[in-house]
Design an enzyme around this catalytic site. Structure first.
Site, PDB file in Angstrom:
ATOM      1  CG  ASP A   1      40.042  40.769  31.302  1.00 41.51           C
ATOM      2  OD1 ASP A   1      39.315  40.119  32.303  1.00 41.51           O
ATOM      3  OD2 ASP A   1      39.850  41.575  31.325  1.00 41.51           O
TER       4      ASP A   1
ATOM      5  CG  HIS B   1      33.704  43.509  37.347  1.00 41.92           C
ATOM      6  ND1 HIS B   1      32.619  43.403  36.239  1.00 41.92           N
ATOM      7  CD2 HIS B   1      34.534  43.043  36.487  1.00 41.92           C
ATOM      8  CE1 HIS B   1      32.942  42.871  34.920  1.00 41.92           C
ATOM      9  NE2 HIS B   1      33.697  43.016  34.699  1.00 41.92           N
TER      10      HIS B   1
HETATM   11  C1  HEM Z   1      36.921  48.062  31.792  1.00 42.96           C
HETATM   12  C2  HEM Z   1      36.112  46.676  31.613  1.00 42.96           C
HETATM   13  C3  HEM Z   1      36.480  45.600  32.413  1.00 42.96           C
HETATM   14  C4  HEM Z   1      37.387  45.317  33.249  1.00 42.96           C
HETATM   15  C5  HEM Z   1      38.736  45.931  33.529  1.00 42.96           C
HETATM   16  C6  HEM Z   1      36.984  43.904  33.943  1.00 42.96           C
HETATM   17  C7  HEM Z   1      37.980  43.585  34.260  1.00 42.96           C
HETATM   18  C8  HEM Z   1      37.221  41.667  34.678  1.00 42.96           C
HETATM   19  C9  HEM Z   1      38.967  41.583  36.063  1.00 42.96           C
HETATM   20  C10 HEM Z   1      40.007  41.488  36.139  1.00 42.96           C
HETATM   21  C11 HEM Z   1      38.138  39.719  36.220  1.00 42.96           C
HETATM   22  C12 HEM Z   1      38.338  39.104  37.333  1.00 42.96           C
HETATM   23  C13 HEM Z   1      38.684  37.826  36.920  1.00 42.96           C
HETATM   24  C14 HEM Z   1      38.359  37.065  35.312  1.00 42.96           C
HETATM   25  O1  HEM Z   1      38.039  36.271  35.745  1.00 42.96           O
HETATM   26  O2  HEM Z   1      38.772  36.602  34.144  1.00 42.96           O
HETATM   27  C15 HEM Z   1      36.648  40.102  35.512  1.00 42.96           C
HETATM   28  C16 HEM Z   1      36.061  39.064  35.595  1.00 42.96           C
HETATM   29  C17 HEM Z   1      34.756  38.740  34.760  1.00 42.96           C
HETATM   30  N1  HEM Z   1      34.202  39.624  33.851  1.00 42.96           N
HETATM   31 FE1  HEM Z   1      35.276  41.918  33.320  1.00 42.96          FE
HETATM   32  N2  HEM Z   1      35.596  43.671  33.565  1.00 42.96           N
HETATM   33  C18 HEM Z   1      35.204  44.774  32.529  1.00 42.96           C
HETATM   34  C19 HEM Z   1      33.670  44.595  31.944  1.00 42.96           C
HETATM   35  C20 HEM Z   1      33.626  43.240  31.460  1.00 42.96           C
HETATM   36  C21 HEM Z   1      31.718  43.839  30.737  1.00 42.96           C
HETATM   37  C22 HEM Z   1      31.611  44.659  30.084  1.00 42.96           C
HETATM   38  C23 HEM Z   1      31.463  42.134  31.018  1.00 42.96           C
HETATM   39  C24 HEM Z   1      30.248  41.507  30.284  1.00 42.96           C
HETATM   40  C25 HEM Z   1      29.213  41.991  30.402  1.00 42.96           C
HETATM   41  C26 HEM Z   1      32.110  40.885  32.272  1.00 42.96           C
HETATM   42  C27 HEM Z   1      32.519  40.159  32.210  1.00 42.96           C
HETATM   43  C28 HEM Z   1      33.266  39.370  32.854  1.00 42.96           C
HETATM   44  C29 HEM Z   1      32.362  37.877  33.141  1.00 42.96           C
HETATM   45  C30 HEM Z   1      31.244  36.980  33.015  1.00 42.96           C
HETATM   46  C31 HEM Z   1      33.405  37.612  34.179  1.00 42.96           C
HETATM   47  C32 HEM Z   1      34.088  37.126  34.541  1.00 42.96           C
HETATM   48  C33 HEM Z   1      33.257  35.799  36.215  1.00 42.96           C
HETATM   49  C34 HEM Z   1      32.897  34.949  36.949  1.00 42.96           C
HETATM   50  O3  HEM Z   1      32.736  34.078  36.211  1.00 42.96           O
HETATM   51  O4  HEM Z   1      33.689  34.572  38.212  1.00 42.96           O
HETATM   52  N3  HEM Z   1      33.920  42.198  32.161  1.00 42.96           N
HETATM   53  N4  HEM Z   1      36.567  41.487  34.413  1.00 42.96           N
END
Ligand code: HEM
Length: 293
Positions: A133, A204
């Site tokens: 993450d 996601h």
């Molecule tokens: C249990 C809740 C969540 C989990 C486990 C989670 C996990 C992850 C993971 C594993 C990634 C891919 C690696 C990375 O770029 O960080 C990611 C990307 C991302 N997540 Fe989440 N996330 C969660 C909730 C959220 C929420 C609520 C938001 C915003 C409202 C969010 C926004 C983002 C964004 C902006 C990215 C990067 C996307 C990109 O530009 O490639 N995430 N998240």
């Protein structure tokens, strides 16, 4: 740069404790915040102010709203506002515990502790699901431009707007999926963290791809796993120069944009939702001048 709470830009710590407080005695708020101003260095202790607290001081902060609840098809995004948010950061659980006791005592005349979440790093930057993450987080100047208020004048410049949600994972559901199905949830391979082109629209990383929004919706995420007894999940925390990027991304995640919901909801759900304004620093202490203190 020296007017930013450094814990916002720093990597996540090994251990942390998130506390939220409600207002108990409005008349005692100013005195407590003056003491908190000196205790909070913005590094071992990062502080966020809720809308009800700014309003109680008669100094609403422009752009500081209450987290909006969303009722999407089959998904409830709760709003659980709090007056004050404290993020105790460190690498020693005993020290964090004692710091939080001191903090609670300092705040007691005006505030009541509502929630306490202990969190930690899992294999450096992994969510408890095992997926890395924070990979696509901006860094350096990009992180500052994403997360920090600028050109709004003294008292506001150096501050940041923060969205926080405690997510509860359902590991029975998650473990019942094959590795391929789990990879499809995120749109990345757990084995090497590589994003794949053929990921489903519900993945996601497809729902959240920061450059795919118009305007682009960048966030500085500083989320950490939490666990208590047999329950566990993620404390999602995202800093921005306002709340627009977070709200835009969340709306697409729940399907408000195109009816497609984020596959994350197949195994996890938010228990809370809060917005805060994290004040800047001045001479190493919180600058609360925008609140009239
Ligand atoms: C249990 C809740 C969540 C989990 C486990 C989670 C996990 C992850 C993971 C594993 C990634 C891919 C690696 C990375 O770029 O960080 C990611 C990307 C991302 N997540 Fe989440 N996330 C969660 C909730 C959220 C929420 C609520 C938001 C915003 C409202 C969010 C926004 C983002 C964004 C902006 C990215 C990067 C996307 C990109 O530009 O490639 N995430 N998240």
């Amino acid at each position: 740069m020296n007017n930013i709470q450094p814990g916002i830009l720093a990597e996540i710590p090994e251990l942390a404790r998130y506390q939220t407080y409600a207002i108990d005695d409005v008349d005692a708020i100013a005195g407590c915040l003056r003491e908190l101003r000196n205790m909070a260095d913005g590094d071992r202790l990062v502080v966020g102010i809720g809308a009800s607290l700014a309003t109680a001081l008669g100094q609403p902060i422009e752009g500081l709203e209450t987290f909006p609840a969303i009722a999407a098809s089959g998904i409830d995004i709760p709003s659980t506002p709090a007056a004050l948010w404290c993020w105790l950061r460190g690498d020693d659980r005993g020290q964090i515990y004692h710091q939080s006791r001191l903090l609670e005592a300092l705040l007691m005349p005006a505030f009541t502790l509502v929630d306490n979440i202990d969190s930690f790093q899992f294999d450096r930057n992994r969510d408890l699901s095992g997926y890395e993450d924070g990979t696509e987080n901006p860094d350096g100047d990009d992180a500052v431009n994403t997360a920090i208020v600028q050109h709004r004048g003294p008292g506001l410049d150096g501050s940041s707007f923060l969205a926080v949600q405690q997510w509860l994972h359902d590991f029975d559901s998650f473990d019942a999926m094959s590795t391929e199905q789990q990879d499809d949830v995120f749109g990345r391979h757990v084995a090497d963290n590589e994003e794949f082109d053929e990921a489903p629209e519900s993945a996601h990383v497809k729902r959240t791809a920061q450059e795919s929004f118009d305007p682009e919706a960048f966030l500085l995420r500083r989320s950490m796993p939490w666990a208590e007894d047999t329950r566990g999940g993620l404390v999602f925390a995202a800093f921005g120069r306002d709340f627009s990027a977070f709200a835009t991304i969340l709306n697409r995640m729940v399907g408000l944009e195109d009816g497609i919901q984020d596959a994350l909801f197949s195994f996890t759900q938010p228990l809370s939702g809060q917005y805060f304004w994290c004040p800047p620093l001045k001479n190493g202490a919180l600058d609360l001048s925008a609140l009239g203190l």
